[in-house]
Motif scaffolding. Structure first.
Motif, PDB file in Angstrom:
ATOM      1  N   THR A   1       0.981  -1.173   0.132  1.00  0.00           N
ATOM      2  CA  THR A   1      -0.032   0.292   0.111  1.00  0.00           C
ATOM      3  C   THR A   1       0.785   1.319  -0.122  1.00  0.00           C
ATOM      4  OG1 THR A   1      -0.084   0.197   2.455  1.00  0.00           O
ATOM      5  CG2 THR A   1      -1.786  -1.290   1.265  1.00  0.00           C
ATOM      6  N   PHE A   2       0.163   2.544  -0.066  1.00  0.00           N
ATOM      7  CA  PHE A   2       0.969   3.691  -0.429  1.00  0.00           C
ATOM      8  C   PHE A   2       1.686   4.060   0.913  1.00  0.00           C
ATOM      9  CE2 PHE A   2      -2.493   4.156  -3.409  1.00  0.00           C
ATOM     10  CZ  PHE A   2      -2.028   4.116  -4.371  1.00  0.00           C
ATOM     11  N   ASP A   3       1.089   3.297   2.126  1.00  0.00           N
ATOM     12  CA  ASP A   3       1.808   3.738   3.451  1.00  0.00           C
ATOM     13  C   ASP A   3       2.637   2.590   3.878  1.00  0.00           C
ATOM     14  OD1 ASP A   3      -0.373   1.869   3.798  1.00  0.00           O
ATOM     15  OD2 ASP A   3      -1.083   2.847   5.674  1.00  0.00           O
ATOM     16  N   ASN A   4       3.141   1.746   2.959  1.00  0.00           N
ATOM     17  CA  ASN A   4       4.201   0.903   2.968  1.00  0.00           C
ATOM     18  C   ASN A   4       3.570  -0.468   3.897  1.00  0.00           C
ATOM     19  OD1 ASN A   4       6.607   0.186   2.031  1.00  0.00           O
ATOM     20  ND2 ASN A   4       7.651   0.359   3.840  1.00  0.00           N
ATOM     21  N   GLN A   5       2.406  -0.669   3.859  1.00  0.00           N
ATOM     22  CA  GLN A   5       1.889  -1.972   4.516  1.00  0.00           C
ATOM     23  C   GLN A   5       1.842  -3.140   3.181  1.00  0.00           C
ATOM     24  OE1 GLN A   5      -1.628  -1.823   6.864  1.00  0.00           O
ATOM     25  NE2 GLN A   5      -1.423   0.461   6.802  1.00  0.00           N
ATOM     26  N   ILE A   6       2.264  -4.300   3.795  1.00  0.00           N
ATOM     27  CA  ILE A   6       2.202  -5.378   2.832  1.00  0.00           C
ATOM     28  C   ILE A   6       0.795  -6.387   3.199  1.00  0.00           C
ATOM     29  CG2 ILE A   6       3.262  -7.641   2.035  1.00  0.00           C
ATOM     30  CD1 ILE A   6       4.920  -5.284   1.332  1.00  0.00           C
ATOM     31  N   ILE A   7      -0.105  -6.332   2.123  1.00  0.00           N
ATOM     32  CA  ILE A   7      -1.366  -7.193   2.191  1.00  0.00           C
ATOM     33  C   ILE A   7      -1.143  -8.199   1.072  1.00  0.00           C
ATOM     34  CG2 ILE A   7      -3.707  -6.930   1.721  1.00  0.00           C
ATOM     35  CD1 ILE A   7      -3.634  -4.106   2.570  1.00  0.00           C
ATOM     36  N   ILE A   8      -1.545  -9.432   1.486  1.00  0.00           N
ATOM     37  CA  ILE A   8      -1.681 -10.500   0.560  1.00  0.00           C
ATOM     38  C   ILE A   8      -3.078 -11.085   0.640  1.00  0.00           C
ATOM     39  CG2 ILE A   8      -0.794 -12.947   0.649  1.00  0.00           C
ATOM     40  CD1 ILE A   8       1.295 -12.400   2.274  1.00  0.00           C
TER      41      ILE A   8
END
Length: 561
Positions: free
Chosen positions: A410-417
């Motif tokens: 995401t744009f706030d540097n979260q990793i979503i699988i």
């Protein structure tokens, strides 16, 4: 004292009466046995077999009475009991002779019969052997009875010991041969074709029963040998090695020592015989795995060069998929070849993979759905690695994708699988798929401001920005006449990577230029007009209900205060 003597005399009389009754019963049974012996001379075939069964039953009954009399014997009955025991010894010896003859005859029939009839004859042979072992046990009991009566015959016992020792050695050798043959047939069954399995199965079943019968007989002979002080340590070890059953005898130190010694000896012999061959197989196994790794790397490089060709127009996801699958396929084939070189049969393994695949398919239906969705994403290529997308209610940059899931940063540097089924089943918005994008902006001016002047300023700002493209031409138009402003649409075309820079720069520059040029940027306003109602000259008569409600409210307020 007198009463005590009377009690002793009373119990003595009962004992004499019981002994006399047992002796009478003994004579009666002997008469029955003699009658059956006489009748057996006039019968043959199945009728003779029935007579012999009756003789065995009567003799067992006689032995039960005889055992009771020996326990309670005295001088008056000793000679009679010794005579009866000697008769039992002679009966046992005649049984040995008869059963030996029967065993040889049935073994000869068994050797000549085909495999189907062998299985049937095997049961009758086992029954005869069980009678033989029972006769041996009875003979041992006969010698023990003679010892209890004080008439032990050492020569007879030594001869009996020799007989038991010969029988147990022969049965042990037979068990070793049958066990090795059964194991060989079991190995052949695993590698045989369907046409060979039927005959091999019957042979294996025959030797499997022979091993079972031999172990059962060996257990009985060991029990007799232990009572004769014959060393049975090796035979108990053999029983444990064959059956794997733990018994009380196995826990004894000599038996444990024999088992460990046999294991060490067998292990040493196996190492001396098979170590070079196994070491060579292990080295071949390691070399195949090493070669597989090199080939997998080389294959990945070749496939990568092939899929990045411009004319193929493959997405990065598709390229990664082919590279990954090619190396995994090489590893799979190499591992199978390596295991086959060390003696592993691949047919059951591959069959097991097929069965396991069906079971796993039913258990992991959701995973298979994700797999199918992943294939559709690879085929239709709605996005690629590095694209900014909105899919599955998530916005961000695609960082990785497999056949099961997709990883989005995401744009706030979260990793979503995300599971691929969620992405394929939802609307997919690819923000960065095209190289050129249009920036849509809306700016408003006041109604008192000049439209031409504002339009000129907006065009100058767009033309002055270096990232705004000249072609396609930007679109600047009066869009709507709003409630408090005249709205302009400003739509320049930019490269996708410059989208937000152009959006933020133009927005900032519009505010600065409008302030400098004196153009107002209106915001939503609302005028509120307040009108005061005139009071009536005549006061109204108060409403009693309203007045009462007011009093209640005042009282509540006074309490709160």
């Amino acid at each position: 004292m007198r009463h005590f003597i009377w009690i002793l005399l009373f119990f003595s009389s009962l004992s004499f009466a019981s002994e006399a009754q047992d002796l009478s019963h003994l004579e009666k049974i002997n008469a029955e046995i003699a009658r059956l012996k006489t009748e057996s001379n006039s019968f043959s075939g199945s009728e003779l077999a029935i007579i012999r069964v009756q003789q065995v039953e009567k003799n067992n009954e006689l032995r039960s009475v005889l055992s009771q009399l020996i326990q309670e014997h005295d001088k008056t009955t000793k000679e009679l009991l010794i005579s009866e025991v000697n008769n039992q010894i002679g009966y046992a010896e005649r049984s040995f002779a008869y059963l030996d003859k029967e065993l040889k005859s049935k073994q000869a029939q068994l050797d000549k019969a085909d495999i189907e009839h062998k299985l049937a004859l095997q049961n009758t042979l086992k029954e005869t052997r069980d009678y033989y072992y029972l006769s041996l046990s009875d003979q041992l009991e006969n010698y023990q009875w003679l010892a209890d009566l004080g008439e032990s015959n050492e020569a007879q016992i030594d001869a009996f010991k020799l007989l038991i020792d010969q029988k147990i050695k022969f049965l042990s050798a037979s068990l070793s041969f049958d066990a090795s043959r059964e194991q060989r047939l079991s190995d052949q069954l695993q590698h045989s074709s369907e046409s060979e399995k039927s005959s091999l199965t019957l042979d294996h079943l025959f030797f499997e029963r022979k091993v079972f019968n031999s172990t059962s007989g060996l257990e009985k002979l060991i029990s007799i040998a232990d009572q004769l002080d014959i060393n049975t340590t090796d035979y108990k070890r053999q029983l444990f090695s064959t059956t794997g059953n733990l018994t009380e005898d196995i826990l004894k130190f000599p038996v444990i020592a024999a088992i460990l010694s046999n294991w060490i000896s067998s292990g040493s012999n196996w190492l001396l015989k098979h170590a070079p061959d196994q070491l060579l197989k292990f080295l071949v196994f390691i070399l195949i795995l090493f070669a597989t790794r090199l080939i997998a790397r080389l294959t990945s490089r070749v496939v990568l060069k092939a899929v990045v060709q411009p004319h193929l127009r493959m997405s990065k996801l598709m390229q990664d998929f082919f590279v990954s699958m090619s190396s995994k396929l090489i590893y799979f084939i190499g591992i199978l070849i390596a295991f086959s070189k060390i003696g592993l049969d691949l047919a059951p393994v591959l069959t097991g993979f097929g069965v396991a695949g069906i079971i796993i398919g039913f258990a992991l239906q959701d995973t298979l759905s994700n797999f199918a969705s992943g294939m559709m994403l690879l085929i239709y290529r709605p996005f690629d690695v590095g694209d900014l997308v909105e899919a599955g209610s998530v916005s961000g940059k695609v960082s990785h994708m497999s056949l099961v899931n997709t990883t989005i940063k995401t744009f706030d540097n979260q990793i979503i699988i995300l599971p691929n089924s969620m992405i394929w089943g939802d609307v997919i918005k690819n923000v960065t798929h095209e190289r050129v994008r249009r920036v849509d902006m809306v700016f408003g001016i006041g109604y008192e401001d000049s439209i031409e002047h504002a339009e000129k300023i907006l065009a100058e700002i767009v033309d002055a920005h270096p990232a705004a493209l000249k072609k396609p031409e930007p679109n600047i138009r009066v869009h709507t006449l709003g409630a408090s402003s005249v709205d302009f649409i400003v739509r320049p075309w930019v490269k996708t990577d410059d989208y937000w820079d152009v959006y933020w720069d133009i927005t900032r520059e519009v505010k600065l230029r409008f302030d400098k040029e004196g153009i107002s940027i209106p915001f939503a306003q609302q005028d509120v007009h307040v009108h005061f109602a005139k009071k009536d000259k005549k006061p109204k008569k108060p409403n009693p209900i309203t007045e009462k409600i007011g009093n209640v409210i005042d009282s509540v307020r006074s309490k709160d205060s």
